[in-house]
Design a protein around this motif. Structure first.
Motif, PDB file in Angstrom:
ATOM      1  N   GLY A  17       0.816  -1.204   0.000  1.00  0.00           N
ATOM      2  CA  GLY A  17       0.000   0.000   0.000  1.00  0.00           C
ATOM      3  C   GLY A  17       0.851   1.256   0.000  1.00  0.00           C
ATOM      4  O   GLY A  17       2.053   1.236  -0.149  1.00  0.00           O
ATOM      5  N   ASN A  18       0.168   2.359   0.187  1.00  0.00           N
ATOM      6  CA  ASN A  18       0.815   3.666   0.188  1.00  0.00           C
ATOM      7  C   ASN A  18       1.444   3.907   1.558  1.00  0.00           C
ATOM      8  O   ASN A  18       0.759   4.257   2.510  1.00  0.00           O
ATOM      9  CB  ASN A  18      -0.218   4.750  -0.149  1.00  0.00           C
ATOM     10  N   LEU A  19       2.733   3.702   1.660  1.00  0.00           N
ATOM     11  CA  LEU A  19       3.432   3.820   2.933  1.00  0.00           C
ATOM     12  C   LEU A  19       3.856   5.246   3.216  1.00  0.00           C
ATOM     13  O   LEU A  19       4.292   5.961   2.329  1.00  0.00           O
ATOM     14  CB  LEU A  19       4.695   2.957   2.920  1.00  0.00           C
ATOM     15  N   ARG A  20       3.745   5.619   4.471  1.00  0.00           N
ATOM     16  CA  ARG A  20       4.333   6.858   4.948  1.00  0.00           C
ATOM     17  C   ARG A  20       5.508   6.436   5.823  1.00  0.00           C
ATOM     18  O   ARG A  20       5.344   5.646   6.754  1.00  0.00           O
ATOM     19  CB  ARG A  20       3.312   7.671   5.732  1.00  0.00           C
ATOM     20  N   ILE A  21       6.666   6.955   5.523  1.00  0.00           N
ATOM     21  CA  ILE A  21       7.882   6.569   6.241  1.00  0.00           C
ATOM     22  C   ILE A  21       8.540   7.839   6.759  1.00  0.00           C
ATOM     23  O   ILE A  21       8.779   8.778   5.994  1.00  0.00           O
ATOM     24  CB  ILE A  21       8.845   5.800   5.313  1.00  0.00           C
ATOM     25  N   TYR A  22       8.808   7.843   8.059  1.00  0.00           N
ATOM     26  CA  TYR A  22       9.400   9.012   8.703  1.00  0.00           C
ATOM     27  C   TYR A  22      10.719   8.620   9.350  1.00  0.00           C
ATOM     28  O   TYR A  22      10.826   7.599  10.013  1.00  0.00           O
ATOM     29  CB  TYR A  22       8.458   9.581   9.766  1.00  0.00           C
ATOM     30  N   LEU A  23      11.700   9.469   9.160  1.00  0.00           N
ATOM     31  CA  LEU A  23      13.042   9.266   9.697  1.00  0.00           C
ATOM     32  C   LEU A  23      13.291  10.350  10.741  1.00  0.00           C
ATOM     33  O   LEU A  23      13.276  11.539  10.419  1.00  0.00           O
ATOM     34  CB  LEU A  23      14.033   9.396   8.540  1.00  0.00           C
ATOM     35  N   ALA A  24      13.482   9.944  12.001  1.00  0.00           N
ATOM     36  CA  ALA A  24      13.816  10.901  13.055  1.00  0.00           C
ATOM     37  C   ALA A  24      15.286  11.281  12.883  1.00  0.00           C
ATOM     38  O   ALA A  24      16.146  10.414  12.790  1.00  0.00           O
ATOM     39  CB  ALA A  24      13.568  10.284  14.425  1.00  0.00           C
ATOM     40  N   THR A  25      15.565  12.555  12.837  1.00  0.00           N
ATOM     41  CA  THR A  25      16.922  12.980  12.503  1.00  0.00           C
ATOM     42  C   THR A  25      17.865  12.976  13.695  1.00  0.00           C
ATOM     43  O   THR A  25      19.068  12.887  13.518  1.00  0.00           O
ATOM     44  CB  THR A  25      16.916  14.387  11.875  1.00  0.00           C
ATOM     45  N   ARG A  26      17.348  13.084  14.915  1.00  0.00           N
ATOM     46  CA  ARG A  26      18.194  13.087  16.112  1.00  0.00           C
ATOM     47  C   ARG A  26      18.358  11.675  16.654  1.00  0.00           C
ATOM     48  O   ARG A  26      17.424  10.890  16.623  1.00  0.00           O
ATOM     49  CB  ARG A  26      17.596  13.966  17.188  1.00  0.00           C
TER      50      ARG A  26
END
Length: 116
Positions: free
Chosen positions: A6-15
């Motif tokens: 499906g349509n994935l939302r992927i978030y990368l925490a920068t700290r």
């Protein structure tokens, strides 16, 4: 590797985060510091101070899933540490997980029909 469809939302925490935290602690970071919903089905990627380790938290519809990876002989490519999160495409996420430089991954532009 988890491979949701499906349509994935992927978030990368920068700290970097404290890697003693488990899935509940990381979910709390998603809510408090990133202002996002950890139970939305999105994938959240975190790093340790050492850039050879990452943790992924995702809600699969029945519970939180925690994935940990330590890469051998190299480190993960990571943006500069600053507050906030970065959105990744699925291709960028897959490159990151494999230890490749995900910043070089760009969406391919499909040329449209030439109008005369």
């Amino acid at each position: 590797m988890i491979s949701p469809s499906g349509n994935l939302r992927i978030y990368l925490a920068t700290r970097p985060v404290d890697f003693r935290k488990g899935m509940d602690g990381l979910a709390a970071i998603v809510q408090a510091e990133c202002d996002l919903d950890p139970f939305s089905g999105a994938i959240f990627v975190f790093r340790a101070k050492r850039t050879d380790r990452l943790k992924i938290v995702v809600w699969d519809g029945t519970g939180l899933v925690l994935v940990c990876k330590r890469i051998e002989g190299t480190s993960f490519s990571w943006p500069r540490a600053r507050d906030g999160v970065i959105s990744l495409t699925r291709s960028q996420f897959e490159a990151l997980f494999e230890g490749l430089d995900w910043t070089r991954i760009r969406a391919r532009v499909q040329p449209g029909p030439v109008q005369a």
